[in-house]
Design an enzyme around this catalytic site. Sequence first.
Site, mmCIF file in Angstrom:
data_model
loop_
_atom_site.group_PDB
_atom_site.id
_atom_site.type_symbol
_atom_site.label_atom_id
_atom_site.label_comp_id
_atom_site.label_asym_id
_atom_site.label_seq_id
_atom_site.Cartn_x
_atom_site.Cartn_y
_atom_site.Cartn_z
ATOM 1 N N PHE A 1 -3.255 59.820 38.010
ATOM 2 C CA PHE A 1 -2.221 58.783 37.883
ATOM 3 C C PHE A 1 -1.042 59.329 37.097
ATOM 4 C CE2 PHE A 1 0.028 55.123 36.343
ATOM 5 C CZ PHE A 1 -0.007 54.262 37.421
ATOM 6 N N ASP A 2 -1.355 60.021 35.992
ATOM 7 C CA ASP A 2 -0.307 60.595 35.153
ATOM 8 C C ASP A 2 -0.520 62.105 35.087
ATOM 9 O OD1 ASP A 2 1.725 61.119 33.435
ATOM 10 O OD2 ASP A 2 0.923 59.979 31.738
ATOM 11 N N ARG B 1 -3.655 63.373 49.822
ATOM 12 C CA ARG B 1 -3.752 64.829 49.919
ATOM 13 C C ARG B 1 -2.575 65.436 49.155
ATOM 14 N NH1 ARG B 1 -2.917 63.433 55.485
ATOM 15 N NH2 ARG B 1 -0.747 63.711 56.154
ATOM 16 N N MET B 2 -2.405 64.925 47.910
ATOM 17 C CA MET B 2 -1.277 65.356 47.088
ATOM 18 C C MET B 2 -1.285 66.878 46.922
ATOM 19 S SD MET B 2 0.084 62.401 46.428
ATOM 20 C CE MET B 2 1.294 62.715 45.164
ATOM 21 N N GLY B 3 -2.482 67.445 46.697
ATOM 22 C CA GLY B 3 -2.558 68.890 46.513
ATOM 23 C C GLY B 3 -2.233 69.321 45.084
ATOM 24 N N SER C 1 -11.382 68.241 43.524
ATOM 25 C CA SER C 1 -10.319 67.704 44.374
ATOM 26 C C SER C 1 -10.441 68.324 45.763
ATOM 27 C CB SER C 1 -8.939 68.025 43.788
ATOM 28 O OG SER C 1 -8.703 67.236 42.658
ATOM 29 N N LYS D 1 -15.931 67.441 36.471
ATOM 30 C CA LYS D 1 -15.751 66.339 37.426
ATOM 31 C C LYS D 1 -16.207 66.785 38.796
ATOM 32 C CE LYS D 1 -12.376 62.928 38.998
ATOM 33 N NZ LYS D 1 -11.049 62.363 38.728
ATOM 34 N N THR E 1 -12.628 61.786 44.646
ATOM 35 C CA THR E 1 -12.508 61.131 45.961
ATOM 36 C C THR E 1 -13.477 61.756 46.962
ATOM 37 O OG1 THR E 1 -10.782 62.695 46.573
ATOM 38 C CG2 THR E 1 -10.047 60.634 45.581
#
Length: 352
Positions: free
Chosen positions: A64-65, A112-114, A175, A213, A243
């Site tokens: 988010f940040d 899919r920000m990457g 990720s 994570k 995710t």
Amino acid sequence: MTPALASALMPLMRGVDPERAHNLALAALRLGLAGRASEGDDPILATEALGLRFSNPLGLAAGFDKNAVAVAPLARLGFGFVEPGTTTPRPQVGNPKPRLFRLTEDKAVINRMGMNNEGLGAFAARLAALPRPLGAVLGANIGINKEGADPVRDYPALYAAVAPHADYVTINVSSPNTPGLRDLQGEAQLAAILSETMRTRAEATRQPPVLVKIAPDLALDAIPALIETCLTYGVAGLIVSNTTIARPASLRSGHKGETGGLSGAPLFAPSTDFLRQVARVNAGRLVLIGCGGIASGEDALAKIKAGASLVQLYAAFAYEGPALVGRIKSGLAAALRREGFSSVAAAVGADL
Ligand SMILES: Cc1cc2nc3c(=O)[nH]c(=O)nc-3n(C[C@H](O)[C@H](O)[C@H](O)COP(=O)(O)O)c2cc1C
């Protein structure tokens, strides 16, 4: 503005491109427009984990940040902990846009920000400049660049740079949008990363605990080795989960076929089932943080009863805005009392 008013304005954002809406939300937070939680936390929500005290167990998940630009305003919304990042050694632009999709009918998001971010230098400088006390526990989520990465070199360097400022550090190896990243969850690769990161940690002045994570898509038979490897090297906990690349048959939104990681409501059941499996093998040794699809106090309690000592969310917060934080906390406090638990800690693993 109050969190309730900020949330009331959220429907206006639904017509805006999701990445633009996200950037507007961050800008509003930085300007102090999202307000502050009006009350202190209900004492039943206070809890201890990772050697840290949390006034409540609800955290804001990573992503988010990403650049730690709004940590203090996010803490003021009433989160028990905030985890900025993922930060990478060098800045990177991430994948081409569009790369963030709302699955409105499914209360879900595909991204899919990457791992687009401004890089470790800017990130660490912002953490260093934060007001203290922050009013929330501060995590720092670290990852590697898409190009030119050397995980065994990079994760220890990332740890060393954020350790002076963070209360815990999360190694992101889950990720789905950085090619090869999730392979680092494998026993040999994870052992190599953890061994070097812990060597760096042992020499550091401040030694915040290390979390790993993980993805909800890991094969169940990989869990025992993963947990043993983490224990061998002194990892304090696991965040379960990132995710998913799976696409549940229930999805209805037109965007369901987009490539990327799915989060939000459809992730709740699979990530909670996965958490329960991890918790069974773990048998209380690592601290577990439950993440995936939480949108209510009942959801948070379900994760806690499945073995989580703390919980995090992202997608529901993005949909509902700042008022959700107070709603989840009061819902969790009520659910704990209704089910006869005197504290969060008393409910951890109650379902196992
Ligand atoms: C747009 C977006 C970006 C994310 N970026 C990151 C990230 O940089 N690092 C990370 O560890 N997780 C990232 N996540 C995953 C979330 O932290 C969280 O694990 C996941 O979304 C499941 O929680 P939720 O269902 O409450 O959203 C991202 C999620 C979204 C939706």
